[in-house]
Design a protein around this motif. Sequence first.
Motif, short mmCIF file in Angstrom:
data_model
loop_
_atom_site.label_atom_id
_atom_site.label_comp_id
_atom_site.label_asym_id
_atom_site.label_seq_id
_atom_site.Cartn_x
_atom_site.Cartn_y
_atom_site.Cartn_z
N PRO A 78 0.83 -1.22 0.00
CA PRO A 78 0.00 0.00 0.00
C PRO A 78 0.86 1.26 0.00
O PRO A 78 1.91 1.32 0.63
N ALA A 79 0.41 2.25 -0.74
CA ALA A 79 1.06 3.57 -0.73
C ALA A 79 0.40 4.44 0.33
O ALA A 79 -0.77 4.25 0.69
N GLY A 80 1.15 5.40 0.86
CA GLY A 80 0.61 6.30 1.85
C GLY A 80 1.60 6.59 2.96
O GLY A 80 2.80 6.31 2.84
N LEU A 81 1.08 7.17 4.02
CA LEU A 81 1.90 7.55 5.18
C LEU A 81 1.56 6.62 6.34
O LEU A 81 0.39 6.50 6.73
N PHE A 82 2.57 5.98 6.91
CA PHE A 82 2.37 5.00 7.97
C PHE A 82 3.38 5.24 9.10
O PHE A 82 4.21 6.14 9.02
N HIS A 83 3.32 4.39 10.13
CA HIS A 83 4.26 4.42 11.23
C HIS A 83 4.64 2.99 11.61
O HIS A 83 3.80 2.08 11.55
N ILE A 84 5.85 2.78 12.01
CA ILE A 84 6.26 1.48 12.53
C ILE A 84 5.64 1.30 13.91
O ILE A 84 5.89 2.10 14.81
N PHE A 85 4.81 0.25 14.04
CA PHE A 85 4.10 0.07 15.32
C PHE A 85 4.48 -1.21 16.05
O PHE A 85 4.07 -1.41 17.19
N ALA A 86 5.28 -2.08 15.44
CA ALA A 86 5.73 -3.31 16.12
C ALA A 86 7.03 -3.76 15.50
O ALA A 86 7.24 -3.65 14.28
N LYS A 87 7.93 -4.29 16.35
CA LYS A 87 9.23 -4.78 15.90
C LYS A 87 9.51 -6.14 16.55
O LYS A 87 9.27 -6.31 17.74
N TYR A 88 10.05 -7.06 15.74
CA TYR A 88 10.42 -8.38 16.24
C TYR A 88 11.78 -8.76 15.66
O TYR A 88 11.98 -8.70 14.44
N ASP A 89 12.69 -9.16 16.55
CA ASP A 89 14.00 -9.60 16.08
C ASP A 89 13.86 -10.77 15.11
O ASP A 89 14.63 -10.88 14.15
N GLU A 90 12.88 -11.61 15.35
CA GLU A 90 12.70 -12.81 14.54
C GLU A 90 11.26 -13.27 14.69
O GLU A 90 10.68 -13.16 15.78
#
Length: 396
Positions: free
Chosen positions: A310-322
């Motif tokens: 998808p195109a647009g403006l977003f934010h990183i809301f979750a991170k996982y090493d693996e």
Amino acid sequence: MRRHVQATIAILFLILLSFLLVAGPAGAESIWSRPPDVPDPDAGPSRVYFPTTGHSVAGAFLSYWRAHGGLSIFGYPLTEPMRGTSSGSTIQYFERAIFESKSSSDAEGAVQLRLVGSESLPVLANNVRHSQQLHLQLAWANGVNVSMPDPFARVPRGDASAEARYFDETGHTLSGVFRSFWEGDGETAVLGYPISEMFRDPSSGLIVQCFERAIMEQQADENGQPVVTLQRLGAAIAKHDGINTAPAPQGDIPVYDPAFWQVVAPAGAPVDQPKWIEVDLSKQTLRAWEYDTRVYGTYVSTGLPDTPTPAGLFHIFAKYDEQDMAGWTTATGEYYYVPNVPYVMYFAEGGYAFHAAWWHRNFGHPMSPGCVNLATPQAAWLYDWAPLGTVVFIHT
């Protein structure tokens, strides 16, 4: 939830891949996960030509030249790279410097600068001391008592002025416009330590100061304000050594243009953000930005036509090493399961994420059911750089 491998991967292949990862021989994973060579899309040409002197600069020498001042610090190239006096070394003469590398690597760290200031010091010091001696003799003959300190002698720390920066390494000080220039243009790595105090050069009448890799001189601009330039020590040493500086043919080498490396943020980009990620769907590139300055770039693989990113403006809301990734591809109805996917960062609801993709090397082309694939080293860099909340700007 949407996860991805290439949409056309068949169930049988994925089962086989899982078997290799879980139960296969020890070398199987390393074969698949070998980091691909993914170039920087904004790297520009690796070799450029300078018609002014008829020579080119390439590889690590070009990277170093650009990163540490370019024309204003080193000047134009005077030769092509050539074999140095040290075994296996490569050198190249520039107007104000001599580059040397003893490594075959193109990494900027492989480059060293010859101590052209130190090499030039004996002749200059002899001229200065001879001039001082003549002035002293003339003063004594006229009954005038004068003091002319030797600018090349070490200065006791206690004699340094309060505004001067003192260097125990060489016993000299740095102040005024020379200090500002030194601290703003590479310090010891590019210019070296000061090996004299400021003094007036008898041959030019200018105030100068000697450093291990340069000699600074102070001139005045059109408004009478002091400006610092560097003497053409590389050219002087090339002439003294009898180096052939005749122009070389250009061939198909592009003429140097700073615009090769200039990257401008696209219209509508969130340049007010301290960190933001740009994904260009049409060019299959990713750039990391700090305000309006690009700090990193690589090719990626985004969604296929039936499963677009998808195109647009977003934010990183979750991170996982693996994270294990499993599900059904919406385009083909195929089931997939890929364990231990590294460096996962979700930026949009529906399972859209940045993550490493060690199962293909086709970066620069759409490959996924919607996520943004990166090679493992590039994914690791982005994961470490981008905190939660980082703005993501995706466009065509």
